[in-house]
Design an enzyme around this catalytic site. Structure first.
Site, PDB file in Angstrom:
ATOM      1  N   ALA A 101      13.869  92.903 141.736  1.00 34.81           N
ATOM      2  CA  ALA A 101      12.738  93.470 140.994  1.00 34.81           C
ATOM      3  C   ALA A 101      12.657  94.984 141.194  1.00 34.81           C
ATOM      4  O   ALA A 101      13.667  95.670 141.317  1.00 34.81           O
ATOM      5  CB  ALA A 101      11.448  92.753 141.383  1.00 34.81           C
ATOM      6  N   SER A 102      11.428  95.501 141.267  1.00 35.19           N
ATOM      7  CA  SER A 102      11.230  96.954 141.271  1.00 35.19           C
ATOM      8  C   SER A 102      11.670  97.633 142.562  1.00 35.19           C
ATOM      9  O   SER A 102      11.688  98.869 142.637  1.00 35.19           O
ATOM     10  CB  SER A 102       9.755  97.271 141.015  1.00 35.19           C
ATOM     11  OG  SER A 102       9.378  96.842 139.723  1.00 35.19           O
ATOM     12  N   THR A 103      12.040  96.861 143.589  1.00 32.65           N
ATOM     13  CA  THR A 103      12.477  97.491 144.837  1.00 32.65           C
ATOM     14  C   THR A 103      13.774  98.271 144.652  1.00 32.65           C
ATOM     15  O   THR A 103      14.101  99.126 145.483  1.00 32.65           O
ATOM     16  CB  THR A 103      12.677  96.438 145.943  1.00 32.65           C
ATOM     17  OG1 THR A 103      13.659  95.492 145.526  1.00 32.65           O
ATOM     18  CG2 THR A 103      11.364  95.724 146.249  1.00 32.65           C
ATOM     19  N   ILE A 104      14.509  98.013 143.555  1.00 29.04           N
ATOM     20  CA  ILE A 104      15.788  98.706 143.364  1.00 29.04           C
ATOM     21  C   ILE A 104      15.626  99.974 142.534  1.00 29.04           C
ATOM     22  O   ILE A 104      16.597 100.713 142.335  1.00 29.04           O
ATOM     23  CB  ILE A 104      16.853  97.772 142.742  1.00 29.04           C
ATOM     24  CG1 ILE A 104      16.357  97.109 141.457  1.00 29.04           C
ATOM     25  CG2 ILE A 104      17.249  96.687 143.741  1.00 29.04           C
ATOM     26  CD1 ILE A 104      16.464  97.937 140.224  1.00 29.04           C
ATOM     27  N   LYS A 105      14.439 100.249 142.049  1.00 27.75           N
ATOM     28  CA  LYS A 105      14.248 101.445 141.217  1.00 27.75           C
ATOM     29  C   LYS A 105      14.624 102.739 141.930  1.00 27.75           C
ATOM     30  O   LYS A 105      15.230 103.633 141.313  1.00 27.75           O
ATOM     31  CB  LYS A 105      12.810 101.486 140.701  1.00 27.75           C
ATOM     32  CG  LYS A 105      12.526 100.407 139.658  1.00 27.75           C
ATOM     33  CD  LYS A 105      11.055 100.381 139.239  1.00 27.75           C
ATOM     34  CE  LYS A 105      10.820  99.276 138.201  1.00 27.75           C
ATOM     35  NZ  LYS A 105       9.397  99.130 137.835  1.00 27.75           N
TER      36      LYS A 105
END
Length: 654
Positions: free
Chosen positions: A330-334
């Site tokens: 999810a957004s942790t890789i942004k």
């Protein structure tokens, strides 16, 4: 009738006959004596050593002696795995007058069950009568005291003690420590192939999971031997010589048991994992997977009923979620994608987009949505991380393309084993064109790339991979292999193993690291940051990134309604972070399954752990002394653990 003539005896002929017979007899006796003498010489002189060896083989036995298994300590010297005396009630049939009567009396005294009696009678048929056979194992102290008071009434019955593995913290460390259990047939074959079978001649157990399995050779030790003289029935008469076993080495882990218990506490009653590391050297301070189970159940043989219960549980307690759980990141890789975009020149610090809540491609009907219905307005790369803007990363993924994304993310460890000293680890999946062709025999479409930009679609990662990737980011490309073992206990001090360092991630513009790290700071400390509420008024300054992984697709004309979603399909809450912001001491990865938003569930859990670290753990320091770094290195052998991937195809937010 004429008289008969008298025959005169020929004494000369008779004498000659006797002489010949005597000579023949003497020659015959001499030949026999020669044969006997030759045979005696052959037996007593020529073949002496051979027959002496055979005689000793019947008279002298070499009995293997099991080594004591090495202990396992945490970083502060707390014992995590020890060898505990276990008492068993044993009967030597030869020394018992009436076996049935003795069993009956013992049943009345010790409350033996029918199954215990049945198993005992089955075992004595396979043993010699002078060898003791166990009736009941793991006697309690009350049972030992009860029998000891009446032992004089039971000739041939005794209580024997032996060392058995014991895990004092039970389910707090199971997935990390693992456990020991009886050696099975497959393991015996493998030991034989590895020329290790002789070293296990007196050992019944070996490491099955976790640290116990990975460091089996270190913990097991070396078998010893004693020469004993036995009689014709095989009973030991006396000990002739003794070569003591070499005990296994005691190992010290980076784990802090108090921090581990705090991680267990924040996940109580929930499914998920917490991974806490030291970003300075990759040491794993805590690694907890929930739910867990008591490893002591396996040490003495778990019942089929209990094992089936673990297997059938929908919560999968046997799965180490920290290293085998495969979750959409999810957004942790942004932050990682932002760094790649900056490095590739696709975006820069001033690049802005206008987020109105949706993203479209030319000539494509599908609409990708932001987690915030009406969008975030104008955002640059820093704000896109702080508010977790999906639209920014849809567009960035489109511009980068799957090839650059996949290649760059593998440098951060996605889709690869981390190298931690555990065999139970999944490489998870970093999708690519080749992967999709091999997996589905289909080409990669641009529509597959867009959701990859927010860590969804075919991309999944383990909590440990997220923690490792965050450490690479914190250290600006310097890569330490995560590890559980710190070193060996030697005379009360720790013989520390060297830190494992990998080649750094090549980033041309060092300033790009600062841009991304500043955005992680803003996520926690600026007014619009998604983790601001969770870390308000802390005594320390931290940074991090929230994530919320949606687990199923929502139709184009429908909206996600959390209240009407099945409990097992609700969003996964995620958070990665570190503290302090300057000179970090710990980093954390938290994943809570089906909990909802990362900012409202995973981030608060991370704060509880961080608060505890800075208020309780940090001041204590490391109680154990450390010695000079050892020259040994940790083995790189790894076994991939395949677990079912969770594949999603829709949007998620922070």
């Amino acid at each position: 009738m004429p008289p008969k003539r008298q025959i005169i005896r020929d004494h000369t002929a008779e004498a000659n006959l006797v002489a010949r017979r005597t000579v023949v007899s003497i020659v015959f006796v001499c030949v026999l004596m020669s044969i006997i003498i030759i045979n005696l010489y052959q037996l007593q002189v020529v073949q002496y050593e051979d027959y002496q060896t055979r005689s000793n083989g019947n008279r002298i036995k070499v009995v293997p002696v099991a080594p004591n298994r090495g202990l396992i300590y945490d970083r502060n010297g707390e014992i995590l795995a020890e060898n505990k005396p276990v008492f068993s009630l044993e009967i030597t049939p030869e020394e018992v007058g009436d076996l049935d009567a003795t069993i009956k009396q013992l049943s009345a005294l010790m409350s033996l069950t029918d199954s215990e009696v049945k198993e005992f009678k089955s075992n004595i048929r396979r043993q010699r009568r002078f060898k003791p056979v166990s009736v009941r194992q793991q006697l309690s102290h009350d049972e030992v005291a009860l029998f000891s008071a009446k032992q004089h009434q039971f000739p041939g019955v005794s209580i024997e003690a032996r060392l058995s593995r014991y895990y004092p913290f039970k389910d707090s460390l199971t997935h990390m420590l693992g456990y020991v259990a009886k050696i099975n047939k497959k393991e015996l074959v493998r030991l034989d192939e590895d020329d290790q079978l002789a070293n296990y001649a007196a050992t019944h157990d070996m490491g099955k999971q976790g640290v116990e399995k990975f460091h089996e050779k270190t913990l097991h030790g070396k078998v010893g031997y004693q020469q004993v003289e036995v009689n014709n029935q095989g009973r030991v008469i006396r000990v002739l010589s003794f070569e003591p076993p070499l005990p296994g080495r005691d190992i010290v882990l980076n784990i802090d048991i108090n921090l581990q218990k705090k991680a267990q506490e924040v996940l109580a009653g929930r499914r998920g994992s917490v991974v806490i590391t030291d970003p300075n050297d990759g040491g794993v301070l805590a690694l907890y997977s929930s739910p867990s189970y008591d490893p002591n159940l396996f040490v003495h043989g778990i019942s089929q009923k209990e094992y089936n219960k673990l297997l059938a549980s929908k919560d999968s307690p046997l799965l180490n979620r920290a290293t085998q759980g495969r979750y959409p990141p999810a957004s942790t890789i942004k932050p990682f994608l932002a760094l790649v975009g900056l490095e590739e020149g696709v975006i820069d610090e001033t690049t802005e987009i206008n987020d109105r809540g949706t993203y479209r491609l030319k000539n494509v009907d599908h609409v990708w949505r932001d987690w915030k219905k009406y969008g975030h307005g104008t955002v640059n790369v820093t704000k896109s991380i702080e508010v977790s803007c999906d639209i920014f990363y849809y567009d960035l993924a489109y511009k980068l393309g799957i090839d650059r994304i996949s290649e760059s993310m593998q440098l951060f460890g996605f889709g690869r084993h981390t190298g931690i000293d555990l065999l139970e680890e999944s490489s998870a999946n970093m999708p690519s064109r080749g992967w999709k062709r091999a997996r589905f025999n289909e080409p990669w479409y641009i529509g597959d790339t867009i959701p990859v930009g927010i860590g969804q679609s075919y991309w999944n990662a383990t909590p440990l991979q997220l923690a490792q990737a965050l450490n690479f980011l914190i250290n600006k490309g310097q890569r330490h292999t995560p590890r559980l073992i710190k070193g060996y206990m030697v005379e009360g001090a720790v013989d520390v193993l060297p830190v494992e360092i990998q080649s750094p991630i090549p980033i041309v513009d060092e300033y790009n690291w600062d841009i991304v790290l500043d955005a992680l700071y803003g996520t926690v400390n600026r007014s619009h940051g998604t983790a601001r509420g969770a870390f308000k008024d802390t005594d320390y300054v931290s940074a991090g990134k929230t994530g919320t992984a949606q687990l199923f697709s929502v139709a184009q004309d429908a909206e996600y309604d959390e209240e009407n979603v099945s409990a097992r399909l609700k969003d996964n809450a995620m958070y990665i972070g570190y503290a302090p912001y300057v000179d970090p001491e710990i980093s954390i990865s938290v994943i809570i399954e089906n909990a909802g938003g990362g900012s409202s569930n995973a981030a608060p859990a991370a704060r509880v752990v961080m608060d505890y670290y800075f208020s309780e753990v940090k001041p204590n320091g490391i109680a154990l002394k450390t010695k000079k770094n050892a020259s040994d290195s940790i083995s790189q052998a790894r076994v991939s653990a395949n677990t079912a991937a969770i594949i999603t195809t829709e949007t998620s937010g922070g």
